[in-house]
Design an enzyme around this catalytic site. Sequence first.
Site, PDB file in Angstrom:
ATOM      1  N   ARG A 140      17.713   9.995  20.797  1.00 50.36           N
ATOM      2  CA  ARG A 140      18.840   9.144  20.423  1.00 50.36           C
ATOM      3  C   ARG A 140      19.786   9.782  19.404  1.00 50.36           C
ATOM      4  O   ARG A 140      20.689   9.116  18.907  1.00 50.36           O
ATOM      5  CB  ARG A 140      18.314   7.812  19.900  1.00 50.36           C
ATOM      6  N   ASP A 141      19.586  11.060  19.102  1.00 50.14           N
ATOM      7  CA  ASP A 141      20.440  11.717  18.115  1.00 50.14           C
ATOM      8  C   ASP A 141      20.631  13.183  18.472  1.00 50.14           C
ATOM      9  O   ASP A 141      20.268  14.074  17.717  1.00 50.14           O
ATOM     10  CB  ASP A 141      19.842  11.574  16.710  1.00 50.14           C
ATOM     11  N   VAL A 142      21.201  13.432  19.648  1.00 49.63           N
ATOM     12  CA  VAL A 142      21.465  14.813  20.039  1.00 49.63           C
ATOM     13  C   VAL A 142      22.716  15.267  19.301  1.00 49.63           C
ATOM     14  O   VAL A 142      23.808  14.755  19.515  1.00 49.63           O
ATOM     15  CB  VAL A 142      21.668  14.940  21.565  1.00 49.63           C
TER      16      VAL A 142
END
Length: 71
Positions: free
Chosen positions: A50-52
């Site tokens: 959820r945090d690329v």
Amino acid sequence: PSLREIIRLHGSAGAPLEVAVSVLHQAARGLHDAHEAVDSSGSPLEIVHRDVSPHNVLVGVDGFARVADFG
């Protein structure tokens, strides 16, 4: 170093195109592999990152990119 550090190191000139494409390809492949991962019985693990972002893509001294911080 993270991709963020590499970008900062190369400034506005950016990394060589071949390096940038290779790192992005490897990161995308890693994300795909995580999304397709299954357990020993074949059930999907349903892994989603959820945090690329550049600080979560690490590049090893071996030249391979790895996606970090799956939470």
